[in-house]
Design a protein around this motif. Structure first.
Motif, PDB file in Angstrom:
ATOM      1  N   ALA A  63      14.662  -3.001  -9.137  1.00 13.49           N
ATOM      2  CA  ALA A  63      15.180  -2.314  -7.737  1.00 13.49           C
ATOM      3  C   ALA A  63      14.300  -1.197  -7.412  1.00 13.49           C
ATOM      4  CB  ALA A  63      16.612  -2.062  -7.695  1.00 13.49           C
ATOM      5  N   LEU A  64      13.883  -0.257  -8.215  1.00 11.53           N
ATOM      6  CA  LEU A  64      13.164   1.070  -8.090  1.00 11.53           C
ATOM      7  C   LEU A  64      11.640   0.410  -7.680  1.00 11.53           C
ATOM      8  CD1 LEU A  64      12.692   3.944  -7.883  1.00 11.53           C
ATOM      9  CD2 LEU A  64      12.169   3.938 -10.346  1.00 11.53           C
ATOM     10  N   LEU A  65      11.046  -0.345  -8.400  1.00 11.07           N
ATOM     11  CA  LEU A  65       9.673  -0.908  -8.361  1.00 11.07           C
ATOM     12  C   LEU A  65       9.570  -1.622  -6.854  1.00 11.07           C
ATOM     13  CD1 LEU A  65       8.582  -1.777 -11.670  1.00 11.07           C
ATOM     14  CD2 LEU A  65       7.820   0.154 -10.490  1.00 11.07           C
ATOM     15  N   GLN A  66      10.572  -2.473  -6.706  1.00  9.77           N
ATOM     16  CA  GLN A  66      10.478  -3.188  -5.303  1.00  9.77           C
ATOM     17  C   GLN A  66      10.657  -2.043  -4.363  1.00  9.77           C
ATOM     18  OE1 GLN A  66      13.595  -5.849  -4.524  1.00  9.77           O
ATOM     19  NE2 GLN A  66      12.757  -6.960  -2.959  1.00  9.77           N
ATOM     20  N   ALA A  67      11.690  -0.998  -4.266  1.00  8.15           N
ATOM     21  CA  ALA A  67      11.795   0.116  -3.130  1.00  8.15           C
ATOM     22  C   ALA A  67      10.381   0.764  -3.185  1.00  8.15           C
ATOM     23  CB  ALA A  67      12.884   1.133  -3.394  1.00  8.15           C
ATOM     24  N   VAL A  68       9.789   1.103  -4.096  1.00  6.19           N
ATOM     25  CA  VAL A  68       8.610   1.790  -3.625  1.00  6.19           C
ATOM     26  C   VAL A  68       7.460   1.223  -3.493  1.00  6.19           C
ATOM     27  CG1 VAL A  68       7.741   1.861  -6.184  1.00  6.19           C
ATOM     28  CG2 VAL A  68       7.370   3.889  -5.047  1.00  6.19           C
ATOM     29  N   PRO A 112       2.333   2.527  -1.033  1.00  8.01           N
ATOM     30  CA  PRO A 112       1.134   2.823  -1.613  1.00  8.01           C
ATOM     31  C   PRO A 112       0.062   1.879  -1.307  1.00  8.01           C
ATOM     32  CG  PRO A 112       2.726   1.890  -3.209  1.00  8.01           C
ATOM     33  CD  PRO A 112       3.318   2.275  -1.953  1.00  8.01           C
ATOM     34  N   SER A 113      -1.067   2.434  -1.169  1.00  6.83           N
ATOM     35  CA  SER A 113      -2.199   1.458  -0.948  1.00  6.83           C
ATOM     36  C   SER A 113      -2.353   0.522  -2.178  1.00  6.83           C
ATOM     37  CB  SER A 113      -3.472   2.043  -0.621  1.00  6.83           C
ATOM     38  OG  SER A 113      -3.891   3.004  -1.712  1.00  6.83           O
ATOM     39  N   ARG A 114      -1.795   0.885  -3.320  1.00  8.11           N
ATOM     40  CA  ARG A 114      -2.108   0.000  -4.627  1.00  8.11           C
ATOM     41  C   ARG A 114      -0.707  -0.070  -5.069  1.00  8.11           C
ATOM     42  NH1 ARG A 114      -6.856   2.614  -7.757  1.00  8.11           N
ATOM     43  NH2 ARG A 114      -5.145   2.641  -9.297  1.00  8.11           N
ATOM     44  N   ALA A 115      -0.176  -1.294  -5.586  1.00  8.06           N
ATOM     45  CA  ALA A 115       1.229  -1.465  -6.202  1.00  8.06           C
ATOM     46  C   ALA A 115       1.324  -0.357  -7.400  1.00  8.06           C
ATOM     47  CB  ALA A 115       1.191  -2.907  -6.588  1.00  8.06           C
ATOM     48  N   ILE A 116       2.410   0.046  -7.334  1.00 11.56           N
ATOM     49  CA  ILE A 116       2.823   0.799  -8.502  1.00 11.56           C
ATOM     50  C   ILE A 116       3.726  -0.031  -9.436  1.00 11.56           C
ATOM     51  CG2 ILE A 116       4.511   2.938  -9.177  1.00 11.56           C
ATOM     52  CD1 ILE A 116       3.773   4.001  -6.272  1.00 11.56           C
TER      53      ILE A 116
END
Length: 75
Positions: free
Chosen positions: A40-45, A52-56
């Motif tokens: 959920a956190l990674l999807q939100a960010v 971000p320009s690159r996936a976190i």
């Protein structure tokens, strides 16, 4: 009817984030232990309007990007 229980990780995150001296590094390892919260956190960010320009891909980095207040609301 039974009320749904709050996941232990959400309770723990809320406790840690409410501390005045809490750092993002204090929260990342707790979230990383829960696959659902991590996702959920990674999807939100990664889907934020000004994302971000690159996936976190790491929870620790995601916590830094979204901030502790946003982590608290996700918990």
């Amino acid at each position: 009817a039974r009320l749904p229980t709050i996941p232990a990780v959400a309770v723990r995150v809320a406790e840690v984030v409410s501390r005045p001296n809490c750092l993002p590094a204090d929260v990342g390892p707790i979230i990383a232990n829960d696959p659902n919260f991590s996702a959920a956190l990674l999807q939100a960010v990664n889907t934020a309007r000004d994302g971000p320009s690159r996936a976190i891909g790491s929870v620790d980095r995601a916590v830094l990007v979204v901030g502790l207040n946003r982590v608290r609301t996700l918990a």
